[in-house]
Design a protein around this motif. Structure first.
Motif, PDB file in Angstrom:
ATOM      1  N   ALA A 147      -1.237  -8.029 -15.315  1.00 52.95           N
ATOM      2  CA  ALA A 147       0.296  -8.207 -15.874  1.00 52.95           C
ATOM      3  C   ALA A 147       0.726  -9.484 -15.508  1.00 52.95           C
ATOM      4  O   ALA A 147       0.602  -9.825 -14.379  1.00 52.95           O
ATOM      5  N   THR A 148       1.455 -10.128 -16.263  1.00 50.86           N
ATOM      6  CA  THR A 148       1.983 -11.259 -16.078  1.00 50.86           C
ATOM      7  C   THR A 148       3.593 -10.992 -15.362  1.00 50.86           C
ATOM      8  O   THR A 148       4.211  -9.991 -15.755  1.00 50.86           O
ATOM      9  N   VAL A 149       3.968 -11.530 -14.295  1.00 54.65           N
ATOM     10  CA  VAL A 149       5.030 -11.234 -13.348  1.00 54.65           C
ATOM     11  C   VAL A 149       6.015 -12.325 -13.380  1.00 54.65           C
ATOM     12  O   VAL A 149       5.654 -13.525 -12.949  1.00 54.65           O
ATOM     13  N   ALA A 150       7.003 -12.124 -14.086  1.00 54.33           N
ATOM     14  CA  ALA A 150       8.052 -13.279 -14.010  1.00 54.33           C
ATOM     15  C   ALA A 150       8.820 -13.270 -12.949  1.00 54.33           C
ATOM     16  O   ALA A 150       9.339 -12.074 -12.494  1.00 54.33           O
ATOM     17  N   VAL A 151       8.978 -14.305 -12.148  1.00 55.51           N
ATOM     18  CA  VAL A 151       9.752 -14.216 -11.211  1.00 55.51           C
ATOM     19  C   VAL A 151      11.191 -14.314 -11.270  1.00 55.51           C
ATOM     20  O   VAL A 151      11.748 -15.167 -12.084  1.00 55.51           O
ATOM     21  N   GLY A 152      11.990 -13.300 -10.753  1.00 55.46           N
ATOM     22  CA  GLY A 152      13.380 -13.234 -11.166  1.00 55.46           C
ATOM     23  C   GLY A 152      14.202 -14.179 -10.528  1.00 55.46           C
ATOM     24  O   GLY A 152      14.273 -14.800  -9.223  1.00 55.46           O
ATOM     25  N   VAL A 169       7.501  -7.100 -16.420  1.00 54.01           N
ATOM     26  CA  VAL A 169       7.459  -7.042 -15.067  1.00 54.01           C
ATOM     27  C   VAL A 169       8.231  -8.217 -14.472  1.00 54.01           C
ATOM     28  O   VAL A 169       7.897  -9.452 -14.777  1.00 54.01           O
ATOM     29  N   THR A 170       9.346  -8.064 -13.640  1.00 55.53           N
ATOM     30  CA  THR A 170      10.090  -9.085 -12.980  1.00 55.53           C
ATOM     31  C   THR A 170       9.709  -8.722 -11.468  1.00 55.53           C
ATOM     32  O   THR A 170       9.803  -7.761 -10.858  1.00 55.53           O
ATOM     33  N   GLY A 171       9.439  -9.806 -10.771  1.00 55.87           N
ATOM     34  CA  GLY A 171       9.342  -9.916  -9.486  1.00 55.87           C
ATOM     35  C   GLY A 171      10.463 -10.631  -8.800  1.00 55.87           C
ATOM     36  O   GLY A 171      10.855 -11.915  -9.071  1.00 55.87           O
ATOM     37  N   TYR A 172      10.909 -10.108  -7.345  1.00 57.44           N
ATOM     38  CA  TYR A 172      11.748 -10.824  -6.879  1.00 57.44           C
ATOM     39  C   TYR A 172      11.104 -10.852  -5.266  1.00 57.44           C
ATOM     40  O   TYR A 172      10.575 -10.139  -4.742  1.00 57.44           O
ATOM     41  N   VAL A 173      11.381 -12.150  -4.454  1.00 55.70           N
ATOM     42  CA  VAL A 173      11.090 -12.365  -3.402  1.00 55.70           C
ATOM     43  C   VAL A 173      12.376 -12.670  -2.365  1.00 55.70           C
ATOM     44  O   VAL A 173      12.973 -13.720  -2.812  1.00 55.70           O
ATOM     45  N   LEU A 174      12.505 -12.080  -1.444  1.00 52.21           N
ATOM     46  CA  LEU A 174      13.611 -12.202  -0.603  1.00 52.21           C
ATOM     47  C   LEU A 174      13.228 -12.686   0.884  1.00 52.21           C
ATOM     48  O   LEU A 174      12.389 -11.954   1.521  1.00 52.21           O
ATOM     49  N   ASN A 175      13.661 -13.594   1.327  1.00 57.55           N
ATOM     50  CA  ASN A 175      13.820 -13.888   2.850  1.00 57.55           C
ATOM     51  C   ASN A 175      15.107 -13.940   3.564  1.00 57.55           C
ATOM     52  O   ASN A 175      15.955 -13.491   2.984  1.00 57.55           O
ATOM     53  N   ASN A 176      15.231 -14.151   4.685  1.00 60.06           N
ATOM     54  CA  ASN A 176      16.391 -14.013   5.494  1.00 60.06           C
ATOM     55  C   ASN A 176      17.394 -14.918   4.888  1.00 60.06           C
ATOM     56  O   ASN A 176      18.602 -14.603   4.948  1.00 60.06           O
ATOM     57  N   LEU A 177      17.304 -15.921   4.214  1.00 59.35           N
ATOM     58  CA  LEU A 177      18.110 -16.754   3.563  1.00 59.35           C
ATOM     59  C   LEU A 177      18.715 -16.236   2.121  1.00 59.35           C
ATOM     60  O   LEU A 177      19.577 -16.851   1.603  1.00 59.35           O
ATOM     61  N   GLY A 178      17.856 -15.361   1.526  1.00 58.97           N
ATOM     62  CA  GLY A 178      18.261 -14.933   0.124  1.00 58.97           C
ATOM     63  C   GLY A 178      17.148 -15.013  -0.592  1.00 58.97           C
ATOM     64  O   GLY A 178      15.856 -14.951  -0.323  1.00 58.97           O
ATOM     65  N   GLU A 180      14.220 -16.233  -2.771  1.00 56.82           N
ATOM     66  CA  GLU A 180      13.214 -17.445  -2.842  1.00 56.82           C
ATOM     67  C   GLU A 180      13.082 -17.829  -4.214  1.00 56.82           C
ATOM     68  O   GLU A 180      12.527 -17.264  -5.183  1.00 56.82           O
ATOM     69  N   ALA A 181      13.051 -19.287  -4.439  1.00 55.20           N
ATOM     70  CA  ALA A 181      12.705 -19.726  -5.916  1.00 55.20           C
ATOM     71  C   ALA A 181      11.519 -20.683  -5.623  1.00 55.20           C
ATOM     72  O   ALA A 181      11.085 -20.886  -4.486  1.00 55.20           O
ATOM     73  N   GLY A 182      10.806 -20.808  -6.746  1.00 56.67           N
ATOM     74  CA  GLY A 182       9.736 -21.647  -6.882  1.00 56.67           C
ATOM     75  C   GLY A 182       8.551 -20.847  -5.999  1.00 56.67           C
ATOM     76  O   GLY A 182       7.681 -21.701  -5.723  1.00 56.67           O
ATOM     77  N   ILE A 183       8.346 -19.614  -6.142  1.00 55.72           N
ATOM     78  CA  ILE A 183       7.379 -19.078  -5.365  1.00 55.72           C
ATOM     79  C   ILE A 183       6.562 -18.121  -6.780  1.00 55.72           C
ATOM     80  O   ILE A 183       7.028 -17.659  -7.435  1.00 55.72           O
ATOM     81  N   SER A 184       5.074 -18.063  -6.310  1.00 56.49           N
ATOM     82  CA  SER A 184       4.364 -17.188  -7.426  1.00 56.49           C
ATOM     83  C   SER A 184       3.950 -16.068  -6.740  1.00 56.49           C
ATOM     84  O   SER A 184       3.517 -15.986  -5.612  1.00 56.49           O
ATOM     85  N   LEU A 185       3.853 -14.771  -7.391  1.00 51.39           N
ATOM     86  CA  LEU A 185       3.255 -13.777  -6.950  1.00 51.39           C
ATOM     87  C   LEU A 185       2.101 -13.509  -7.520  1.00 51.39           C
ATOM     88  O   LEU A 185       1.436 -12.396  -7.258  1.00 51.39           O
TER      89      LEU A 185
END
Length: 195
Positions: A147-152, A169-178, A180-185
């Motif tokens: 499945a293609t995962v669109a980064v939220g 499908v939407t994917g979210y990636v969180l680090n300690n700062l909030g 993350e943008a520009g990341i691929s799953l």
């Protein structure tokens, strides 16, 4: 020639070992969240809830998206790092209609010159029944293959971008700062943990 190959292999093995040791000391997550891969189900559920709350605070509108979703897969702590070859691993829970449907592991590999290690939360939101059914029927699901995962993303209004919220499908990636943008799953492999 064989001696050159052996020396190259030994040098590579030494660099990987050194990188592994250095990754243990480097993390972007608080020490109390590092035990994700081998936690009991109670503490895993607690960390899943905490990861979702962080998402809701970071990306307004995500709470409604998760509420409307057919399922949500939460990895509260995906730990990884790389020196030459990077590996990430984490353990998470799939929730359907607010109930746990099973535990899953995620693994991803990357190649690149990035010293250090980090931990982050990764959340997959299954917005359609078809996407969730395909995930449940798989015996090992890969983002970008199955499945293609669109980064939220958060739009200009500060809320979740409606384009990514409407994908299967939407994917979210969180680090300690909030968030993350520009990341691929893409390439992340997800497998059900069988008891």
């Amino acid at each position: 020639m064989n001696q050159k190959i052996s020396l190259r292999t030994a040098a590579t093995a030494a660099m990987v070992a050194a990188a592994s040791l250095s990754m243990m000391a480097c993390t972007a997550t608080k020490p109390d969240t590092q035990a994700a891969p081998r936690a009991d189900s109670t503490s895993l559920d607690t960390r899943v809830n905490a990861a979702l709350e962080r998402l809701y605070q970071t990306a307004p509108g995500s709470r409604d998206q998760v509420r409307r979703a057919k399922g949500v897969l939460v990895f509260p702590s995906v730990i990884g790092g790389s020196f030459i070859v990077g590996v990430e691993h984490g353990r998470g829970v799939l929730r359907v209609q607010g109930r746990d449907r099973g535990q899953y592991s995620t693994t991803a590999a990357s190649v690149g010159w990035q010293a250090g290690g980090q931990s982050r939360a990764v959340i997959y939101v299954f917005n359609t029944q078809e996407a969730l059914d395909k995930f449940l029927a798989s015996d090992g699901w890969s983002a970008g293959v199955d499945a293609t995962v669109a980064v939220g993303r958060v739009g200009a209004s500060g809320s979740v971008d409606t384009n990514t919220a409407e994908t299967p499908v939407t994917g979210y990636v969180l680090n300690n700062l909030g968030l993350e943008a520009g990341i691929s799953l893409q390439g992340s492999k997800i497998t059900r943990i069988r008891d």
